[in-house]
Scaffold this motif. Structure first.
Motif, short mmCIF file in Angstrom:
data_model
loop_
_atom_site.label_atom_id
_atom_site.label_comp_id
_atom_site.label_asym_id
_atom_site.label_seq_id
_atom_site.Cartn_x
_atom_site.Cartn_y
_atom_site.Cartn_z
N LEU B 38 0.78 -1.03 0.09
CA LEU B 38 0.13 0.45 -0.15
C LEU B 38 0.63 1.39 0.35
O LEU B 38 1.69 1.26 0.66
CB LEU B 38 -0.74 0.07 1.21
N ARG B 39 0.86 2.14 -0.86
CA ARG B 39 1.11 3.24 -1.20
C ARG B 39 0.80 4.68 -1.81
O ARG B 39 -0.43 4.93 -1.36
CB ARG B 39 2.63 3.22 -2.59
N LYS B 40 1.01 5.55 -1.18
CA LYS B 40 0.22 6.90 -1.40
C LYS B 40 1.40 8.35 -1.12
O LYS B 40 2.29 7.79 -0.64
CB LYS B 40 -0.44 6.99 0.06
N ALA B 49 4.62 3.97 2.44
CA ALA B 49 5.60 3.56 1.62
C ALA B 49 5.68 2.46 1.55
O ALA B 49 6.67 1.19 1.45
CB ALA B 49 6.92 4.26 1.84
N GLY B 50 4.43 2.08 0.62
CA GLY B 50 4.66 0.59 0.56
C GLY B 50 4.42 -0.57 2.17
O GLY B 50 5.77 -0.71 2.55
N ILE B 51 3.32 -0.43 2.61
CA ILE B 51 3.57 -1.33 3.48
C ILE B 51 2.37 -2.50 3.61
O ILE B 51 1.84 -2.79 2.65
CB ILE B 51 2.97 -0.52 4.94
N GLU B 86 -1.26 2.88 -5.08
CA GLU B 86 -0.81 2.13 -5.81
C GLU B 86 -0.84 0.80 -4.34
O GLU B 86 -0.88 1.56 -3.49
CB GLU B 86 1.09 2.06 -5.25
N GLY B 87 -1.23 -0.13 -4.79
CA GLY B 87 -0.59 -1.32 -3.67
C GLY B 87 -2.67 -1.82 -3.59
O GLY B 87 -3.29 -1.56 -4.64
N GLY B 98 -8.86 1.53 -6.49
CA GLY B 98 -9.54 1.79 -7.77
C GLY B 98 -10.95 2.38 -7.37
O GLY B 98 -11.74 3.32 -7.85
N GLY B 99 -11.52 3.13 -6.36
CA GLY B 99 -12.79 3.22 -5.21
C GLY B 99 -14.26 2.75 -5.52
O GLY B 99 -14.86 3.57 -5.03
#
Ligand SMILES: Nc1ncnc2c1ncn2[C@@H]1O[C@H](COP(=O)(O)OP(=O)(O)O)[C@@H](O)[C@H]1O
Ligand SMILES: [Mg+2]
Lengths: 261, 338
Positions: B38-40, B49-51, B86-87, B98-99
């Motif tokens: 998971l990224r934001k 940062a990608g968890i 991302e992720g 994507g929501g």
């Protein structure tokens, strides 16, 4: 629009505002009866007496009455979607709370739009009642059965101005900018939309005014009040509808960019 | 009145209590939330940062980390107030990236945001009744739900009071009640006790424990390590957008550090004193701070007398290793520093 609207949530947003205003309903609505009285007596009877020709005396009351009614609807909607909406969106974090529920941004936009329209309708109808009172006193302000179409038209005027306010609100970051909205947008509209005189007395007055919403609102209200309904009124109604539709397509997207980051 | 309002107690009854039935790998409760890569980002800043982590049904899962670690950003992505860059993020079986499932996800979770967002213009009861409509609860149903939740968060005698007149602890409890209106399977709380006094914190913890007993899955963030140790079955420690450690509080400590710490408080802690160096292998790890030295070890008794003898001027404190020590070891910073 992603996932459409949820009517129960749209209604919930409307109800929240109604719950707040219910307490002060009577107090809120009273000024709406005084304001038209002041304008009609002060400008209509006071200033009208000095006018010569077709707008002399009582005729001036009949001339400005319907236009002022349109302006009342404009004001009723504008305050809700400018200052009030800005406060709900920023300082009070109310929209953040809404978005923690199943609400999506478009539900909030539509709920606020309907609420602002409701207030415009209340302001406009209060004004209409005062105009009808003048009729009873012998003035000829509202003279046609077309006047029955005034409430929906007042709602349309309200919706259009509510959306213009929402659009402005979605663009600004500081509350002080509303001073510009009021003095450089709403006030000129109030003065130059044919409420007090025909805008044709200025070069290109008619053409410029045609591009602004209050001109069409005034043309509609005057026509319906006094039975002069024709192509012009149809065009004005379509103008307001069209602008509202375009704004309604834009505003939720703008607010989503702002609130969902 | 039941301990827990409405459906959560019914859900709890439908399956064995987690604590009484020790689980094996096979009968572990299902995963209700799973983040993968998971990224934001916000501009140049990678807030998350990608968890990767997952939360199982019925557990209290904590996210511990200093300010700016990315906890709120993660929470906001979970409660769909923030788009995912991302992720993947699977919530109650629905993909959040994507929501497209925003509405469906939001219907099934409860949210208690970090910032106070109660409606100042309404009373305590109105706050619940107005928000109940957002979940389709109208009229008598909404009123009954509001009443049950007022009882649950112990605010019945404040029901007709304007929100502005409540204490900080009461406002937080009302935020929790509002988050529970939908009888959520998963309740997400972002720093629920930050800024509260000790009594108010205890009061809130007690309500959260009651919820967990009722079967509600809790996901909370905090920068208080004692809160994480007290409440959480499992937790992750976050720092600068990354997860730096993961596990049950005690297991996490055991995995990273010896169980005990000797703290030497002294004025001149510039370098490791020779007396400490002389202790040799008994000290498994040492940490030099500006005003004290931390010595991590298994058997404090063995070295205490030696230290008292060699460093009579130092103030000596023995304690158990904490999550804060783990964080310090992993990042070289203290949690409060941020
Ligand atoms: N809307 C935003 N715009 C820009 N930067 C943001 C925004 N939200 C958070 N950040 C930044 O992302 C980082 C993580 O913030 P946050 O998730 O709030 O941390 P935490 O909740 O752990 O304190 C911080 O550096 C913060 O400044
Ligand atoms: Mg935070």
């Amino acid at each position: 629009m992603r996932a459409g609207f949820d009517p129960a949530i749209v209604w919930a947003v409307w109800m929240r505002n109604f719950t707040v205003y219910r307490r002060t309903w009577v107090m809120n609505i009273l000024p709406n009866f005084f304001e038209p009285l002041l304008y009609l007596v002060g400008l209509g009877l006071g200033l009208g007496a000095y006018l010569e020709g077709p707008l002399h005396g009582p005729a001036y009351v009949a001339f400005i009455g319907p236009g002022l009614m349109a302006a009342a609807a404009m004001n009723g909607a504008s305050f809700e979607t400018t200052y009030n909406m800005f406060v709900r969106m920023t300082f009070s974090r109310l929209y953040e709370a809404y978005l923690g529920t199943p609400a999506l941004v478009q539900d909030v936009v539509l709920g606020e739009l309907l609420w602002a329209t409701t207030r415009a309708l209340a302001y406009g109808c209060a004004f209409l009642l005062v105009l009808l009172g003048f009729d009873l006193a012998g003035y000829r302000v509202v003279t046609s059965w077309w006047a029955l179409a005034l409430p929906p038209v007042l709602a349309l005027i309200g919706a259009c101005f509510a959306l213009i306010g929402q659009c402005f609100t979605s663009l600004i970051r500081v509350i002080d900018l509303y001073a510009y909205y009021y003095t450089l947008f709403l006030t000129p509209l109030f003065l130059f939309s044919g409420i007090f005189f025909h805008v044709s007395r200025f070069p290109f007055g008619e053409q410029i005014a045609w591009c602004t919403p209050l001109y069409h609102s005034v043309r509609l209200c005057r026509g319906l009040s006094q039975g002069a309904v024709g192509l012009e009124q149809l065009v004005s109604a379509l103008w307001l509808l069209g602008v509202s539709a375009v704004l309604f397509a834009i505003v939720p997207r703008r607010l989503r960019e702002r609130l969902v980051r | 009145m039941a301990e827990c309002p409405g459906g959560s107690s019914a859900r709890a009854a439908a399956r064995p209590a987690r604590r009484t039935a020790p689980r094996t790998a096979d009968d572990a409760p299902p995963v209700v939330l799973r983040a993968r890569g998971l990224r934001k980002r916000y501009g140049d800043l990678e807030a998350v940062a990608g968890i990767d982590f997952s939360v199982r049904r019925g557990e209290c899962f904590g996210m511990l980390g200093p300010n700016g670690a990315g906890k709120s950003t993660t929470m906001r992505m979970i409660y769909r107030a923030s788009p995912i860059d991302e992720g993947s993020l699977e919530i109650l079986g629905l993909e959040a990236a994507g929501g497209h499932n925003d509405r469906a996800i939001k219907r099934r979770i409860g949210v208690v945001p970090q910032e106070d967002s109660l409606d100042q213009e309404l009373t305590v009861r109105e706050n619940l009744e107005v928000f109940a409509r957002f979940y389709g609860l109208r009229g008598e149903t909404g009123r009954a739900r509001a009443e049950a939740l007022l009882a649950f968060v112990k605010l019945r005698d404040k029901a007709e009071v304007r929100v502005g007149a409540l204490s900080g602890g009461m406002r937080r409890r009302l935020m929790v009640a509002r988050g529970l209106l939908s009888e959520p399977e998963l309740l997400v709380l972002d720093e629920p006790t930050t800024g509260l006094d000790p009594q108010a914190r205890q009061g809130l913890w007690e309500r959260l424990r009651a919820l967990r007993r009722g079967g509600t899955t809790l996901l909370l963030t905090t920068h208080y390590m004692d809160e994480a140790e007290q409440l959480c079955d499992r937790l992750v420690i976050m720092d600068r957008g990354r997860i730096v450690a993961e596990g049950a509080p005690r297991a996490l400590i055991a995995a990273h550090l010896p169980p005990h710490v000797i703290e030497l408080h002294m004025d001149t802690a510039g370098a490791l004193p020779e007396a400490v160096a002389a202790l040799g292998d008994a000290i498994e790890r040492s940490e030099l701070l500006s005003d004290r030295i931390l010595l991590y070890l298994h058997d404090p008794d063995a070295v205490l007398s030696q230290l008292a003898h060699a460093l009579p001027e130092a103030e000596v404190l023995v304690r158990r290793s904490t999550l804060e020590d783990v964080f310090l070891k992993l990042t070289g910073r203290r949690l409060e520093e941020g």
